[in-house]
Design an enzyme around this catalytic site. Structure first.
Site, short mmCIF file in Angstrom:
data_model
loop_
_atom_site.label_atom_id
_atom_site.label_comp_id
_atom_site.label_asym_id
_atom_site.label_seq_id
_atom_site.Cartn_x
_atom_site.Cartn_y
_atom_site.Cartn_z
N HIS A 3 23.86 -7.16 1.56
CA HIS A 3 22.91 -6.05 1.46
C HIS A 3 21.58 -6.47 0.86
O HIS A 3 20.55 -5.86 1.14
CB HIS A 3 23.50 -4.93 0.61
CG HIS A 3 24.55 -4.12 1.29
ND1 HIS A 3 25.83 -4.57 1.47
CD2 HIS A 3 24.49 -2.90 1.87
CE1 HIS A 3 26.53 -3.64 2.11
NE2 HIS A 3 25.75 -2.63 2.38
N ARG B 171 0.82 -1.22 0.00
CA ARG B 171 0.00 0.00 0.00
C ARG B 171 0.85 1.27 0.00
O ARG B 171 0.35 2.35 -0.28
CB ARG B 171 -0.95 0.01 1.21
CG ARG B 171 -2.19 -0.85 1.00
CD ARG B 171 -3.19 -0.70 2.15
NE ARG B 171 -2.67 -1.23 3.40
CZ ARG B 171 -2.78 -2.52 3.78
NH1 ARG B 171 -3.40 -3.38 3.00
NH2 ARG B 171 -2.28 -2.93 4.93
N ASP C 60 29.93 -0.19 -3.16
CA ASP C 60 29.77 0.62 -1.93
C ASP C 60 30.85 0.22 -0.92
O ASP C 60 30.63 0.24 0.29
CB ASP C 60 28.36 0.46 -1.34
CG ASP C 60 27.99 1.57 -0.35
OD1 ASP C 60 28.76 2.55 -0.24
OD2 ASP C 60 26.95 1.44 0.32
#
Ligand code: ZN
Length: 375
Positions: free
Chosen positions: A243, A219, A266
């Site tokens: 991750h 939603r 990263d």
């Protein structure tokens, strides 16, 4: 001029067996499938030659950090040994003076060609989704500060990650785009609608999709679905198995296609090091079993990954051509970098020779063997 041949080459996105590539003046003079047009200078019959990796999100490696002036070269050299021939240098959130000093140090490295540009990760991020960033230094984008930062960069700032929902976010996006900087959405608590609005303004990248943003809710689809759903957006994935669940990487590759997925490390200074204590900007980081977390918390603080490892992970699950696309061609295009990311006539002769098990055997940058063949 050096002509190389290999059992397998990925040329212009196509797998060639065998393949050859001729270089001159650092560029690719010609390339093709089948036997080479003359006797090669170097032959790699059992190897795979792929484009040099392009990492658009990395903070350091081999014990060295961006933007520490005396460590920039070591960080780039560490990742070069793992096949990264084009790298951005990512800065984390810092106080204003420190941010400017970091930008100046990296702008010098960009002018020397050590890095391909700067990625500003913050300080204009969401406190609710700050991850390992120093929460006390987060702030709203201020036009005067942005101009000072752009000025200090002297054209070297290639990408900015920001949270578009912060006050002043729209103006910041416009200012960065005007300056030719790629705008990425990340470390954001934005709604689906706010994210769609930012994409409408010209944001084209999703920073480490799913990490440091609200999870996908049916939603409240949030930034993740807005970024994933827009054909003009490239999404970064930290495909290190920490991750993101590998099944999520698979699903994103299917949903967006490799042309829209950029695998990023990263990585922080801890990449290539034993477990221990490190820093990411001002934040202390503890690495245990190769996983970096903000000390004393569960918060993941970057990775210890290298592009070759992520390449292998994607290649095993999705295939060789797909792995080449997400580690080179897609990030190069997302950053608007010319002549890198693909092995094609006229492009830079940046390539990685991989052994049969896809470990790095040698690396060429603009026609030079920067990492000579091992063993
Ligand atoms: Zn980062």
């Amino acid at each position: 001029m050096p002509l190389i041949s290999a059992g397998t080459m990925v040329l212009d996105g196509q797998i060639r067996r065998p393949g050859w590539l001729d270089t001159s003046g650092g560029r690719i003079l010609g390339c093709g499938g089948g036997p080479p047009p003359r006797a090669p200078d170097r032959d790699f019959p059992d190897s795979v030659v792929v484009p040099g990796f392009v990492d658009m999100h990395v903070h350091g490696g081999g014990g060295a950090s961006y933007p520490v002036a005396q460590e920039i070269g070591d960080a780039a050299a560490f990742h070069l040994r793992h096949g990264t021939t084009t790298t951005l240098a990512s800065l984390v959130t810092a106080a204003p003076a420190e941010l400017l000093a970091g930008v100046r140090a990296l702008a010098g490295a960009a002018r020397r060609g050590t890095v391909a540009g700067i990625h500003l990760e913050g300080p204009w991020l969401s406190a609710a989704r700050c991850g390992a960033h120093d929460r006390s230094a987060l702030r709203d984008p201020d036009p005067a500060e942005i101009d000072a930062v752009l000025d200090a960069g002297g054209g070297a700032i290639r990408m900015v990650t920001l949270a578009p929902e912060r006050p002043g976010g729209d103006a910041a996006i416009r200012r960065f785009l005007d300056a030719g900087v790629v705008v990425a959405i990340g470390h954001s608590d934005a709604t689906y609608e706010q994210t769609t609005h930012a994409i409408g303004l010209g944001a084209t990248v999703g920073t480490h999709l799913f990490n440091a943003m609200p999870p996908l809710h049916h939603r409240e689809p949030g930034p993740a679905l807005a970024l994933l759903g827009d054909p003009g957006v490239t999404v970064e994935l930290i495909a290190d198995g920490v991750h993101l669940h590998p099944a999520v990487v698979d699903a994103v590759l299917r949903a967006a296609g490799p042309q829209r997925v950029a695998v990023v490390t990263d990585a922080i200074a801890a990449a290539g090091c034993d477990d221990g204590t490190f820093r990411l900007g001002a934040v202390p980081v503890e690495v245990v079993s190769g996983v970096a977390r903000v000390r004393g918390t569960d918060t993941i603080a970057g990775s210890t990954a290298t592009m070759d490892r992520l390449f292998r992970a994607v290649a095993r699950r999705a295939g060789l051509a797909e792995a080449v696309q997400v580690t080179a061609a897609t990030p190069a295009r997302a950053l608007g970098l010319q002549r890198v990311g693909v092995l094609r006539t006229g492009y830079d002769a940046d390539l990685v020779v991989l052994q049969r098990d896809w470990h790095v055997a040698a690396v060429m940058v603009r026609g030079d063997w920067r990492v000579p063949e091992r063993g």
